[in-house]
Design a protein around this motif. Structure first.
Motif, mmCIF file in Angstrom:
data_model
loop_
_atom_site.group_PDB
_atom_site.id
_atom_site.type_symbol
_atom_site.label_atom_id
_atom_site.label_comp_id
_atom_site.label_asym_id
_atom_site.label_seq_id
_atom_site.Cartn_x
_atom_site.Cartn_y
_atom_site.Cartn_z
ATOM 1 N N VAL A 4 1.167 117.958 35.856
ATOM 2 C CA VAL A 4 1.064 117.330 37.190
ATOM 3 C C VAL A 4 2.265 117.757 38.045
ATOM 4 O O VAL A 4 2.109 118.141 39.209
ATOM 5 C CB VAL A 4 1.010 115.782 37.061
ATOM 6 C CG1 VAL A 4 1.125 115.122 38.435
ATOM 7 C CG2 VAL A 4 -0.269 115.342 36.357
ATOM 8 N N GLU B 70 -4.336 111.674 38.229
ATOM 9 C CA GLU B 70 -3.417 112.272 39.209
ATOM 10 C C GLU B 70 -3.626 113.787 39.300
ATOM 11 O O GLU B 70 -3.681 114.354 40.388
ATOM 12 C CB GLU B 70 -1.971 111.952 38.815
ATOM 13 C CG GLU B 70 -1.018 112.172 39.975
ATOM 14 C CD GLU B 70 0.417 111.842 39.611
ATOM 15 O OE1 GLU B 70 0.673 111.166 38.592
ATOM 16 O OE2 GLU B 70 1.302 112.306 40.377
ATOM 17 N N ARG C 6 1.948 123.824 44.754
ATOM 18 C CA ARG C 6 0.860 123.536 45.701
ATOM 19 C C ARG C 6 0.833 124.422 46.936
ATOM 20 O O ARG C 6 -0.235 124.807 47.400
ATOM 21 C CB ARG C 6 0.971 122.081 46.153
ATOM 22 C CG ARG C 6 -0.155 121.245 45.648
ATOM 23 C CD ARG C 6 0.122 119.830 45.928
ATOM 24 N NE ARG C 6 -0.982 119.247 46.685
ATOM 25 C CZ ARG C 6 -1.079 117.951 46.914
ATOM 26 N NH1 ARG C 6 -0.137 117.149 46.489
ATOM 27 N NH2 ARG C 6 -2.098 117.479 47.585
ATOM 28 N N ASN D 296 2.135 120.204 41.442
ATOM 29 C CA ASN D 296 2.686 119.743 42.727
ATOM 30 C C ASN D 296 3.723 120.723 43.253
ATOM 31 O O ASN D 296 3.772 120.994 44.454
ATOM 32 C CB ASN D 296 3.293 118.349 42.574
ATOM 33 C CG ASN D 296 2.230 117.279 42.728
ATOM 34 O OD1 ASN D 296 1.471 117.275 43.697
ATOM 35 N ND2 ASN D 296 2.134 116.385 41.756
ATOM 36 N N GLU E 110 -6.819 114.562 41.154
ATOM 37 C CA GLU E 110 -6.691 114.415 42.610
ATOM 38 C C GLU E 110 -5.904 115.568 43.213
ATOM 39 O O GLU E 110 -6.256 116.090 44.263
ATOM 40 C CB GLU E 110 -6.005 113.086 42.940
ATOM 41 C CG GLU E 110 -7.038 111.976 43.012
ATOM 42 C CD GLU E 110 -6.444 110.604 43.149
ATOM 43 O OE1 GLU E 110 -5.238 110.482 43.451
ATOM 44 O OE2 GLU E 110 -7.208 109.636 42.932
ATOM 45 N N THR E 111 -4.865 115.991 42.528
ATOM 46 C CA THR E 111 -4.002 117.036 43.079
ATOM 47 C C THR E 111 -4.722 118.377 43.183
ATOM 48 O O THR E 111 -4.542 119.101 44.155
ATOM 49 C CB THR E 111 -2.731 117.202 42.201
ATOM 50 O OG1 THR E 111 -2.217 115.911 41.923
ATOM 51 C CG2 THR E 111 -1.664 118.016 42.893
#
Ligand code: ATP
Length: 268
Positions: free
Chosen positions: A210, A91, A217, A214, A94-95
């Protein structure tokens, strides 16, 4: 699971993690030495109170800003990391658009394959560090860990190394890379040599990382840079040691199990 762990066992979570690593040993994902390394980590986790301390949150914040500013980030994965947090690794990759590279001290094809499978099952699309045609060697290192992927770590500007060893961290820093370590031991050479050390258990730290990435971002580059500039690894490690020292002093004097009273305003 080889044994049934009673839900109400006071150390159920820790026992479940151990069982997971034993399973990893049986499936060749984890090396025998990985169990010993985990034991060293557990000892430091006791000293920290088995929770994410404010200094770790502070490092997670800086690490998130660094990962989001990176041109070419790579997450370096060993057997323990693959066994304990495969989903969070995928995860996070990907982020922040990071590559996932397998890096093993005890390297052989069957282990590489086992780790690749566990990461694939967690959703990883490409895995670096396995294809021998794309492997180069870091001249500073003698072990199998000197091998890096020419399309991965070799050209990375930022490398996240959960559960790394000190020599390799130092070699990566010497190559001009920014290194983010996750290590429960604030005294390890890895912790001391990394650019940002998250002194926390990988099982707690990865999901928090994570979450923070997010949350950051849509932050402007300028803000991300300011967060990184405000962070000093040496100071942050001192904070960890001071926290352990104060906690142990209070425990020794008062003889009771203390929670955390340190309040922070800048780690979230
Ligand atoms: P160094 O070479 O950096 O001085 P070391 O010789 O202890 O350290 P390793 O044998 O590779 O290095 O040990 C791995 C490190 O990982 C240890 O410092 C241990 O505290 C840490 N560690 C083990 N399990 C975990 C975990 N679950 N979460 C975070 N850190 C862990």
């Amino acid at each position: 699971m080889n044994i049934e762990i009673p839900k109400d066992h006071p150390r159920a979570k820790s026992l479940r993690t151990r069982e997971k690593l034993i399973q990893g040993l049986e499936s060749r994902v984890v090396a025998q030495a990985g169990l010993i390394a985990h034991g060293r980590g557990e000892a430091f986790d006791y000293l920290l109170g088995e929770r994410t301390v404010p200094a770790a949150l502070n490092a997670i914040k800086a690490a998130s800003a660094l990962l989001l500013s990176a041109e070419n980030p790579v997450i370096s994965v060993n057997g323990n990391a693959a066994m304990l947090t495969p989903e969070a690794i995928v995860e996070l990759a990907e982020t922040v658009n990071a590559k996932v590279e397998v890096n093993l001290f005890y390297r052989d094809t069957s282990r590489e394959e086992a780790i690749k499978n566990i990461l694939k099952r967690a959703g990883a699309k490409s895995i670096y560090g396995i294809d021998s045609e794309h492997l180069a060697s870091l001249s500073e290192l003698g072990s199998e860990r000197r091998k890096v992927d020419t399309k991965g770590i070799l050209i990375a500007d930022v490398v996240l190394v959960p559960l790394e060893d000190g020599d390799r961290t130092e070699a990566l820093v010497k190559m001009g890379k920014k290194v983010i370590a996750i290590d429960l031991n604030p005294l390890s050479r890895t912790s001391q040599k990394a650019s940002i050390t998250i002194v926390d258990n990988i099982e707690r730290a990865m999901p928090l990382l994570v979450k923070k990435v997010n949350a950051f971002r849509s932050m402007r580059r300028q803000e991300l840079e300011e967060i990184q500039q405000d962070f000093s690894n040496a100071e942050n490690l001192k904070r960890c040691l001071k926290m352990i020292l104060e906690r142990l002093t209070k425990l020794a004097i008062q003889g009771e199990c203390l929670g955390f009273r340190e309040t922070e305003d800048n780690e979230n």
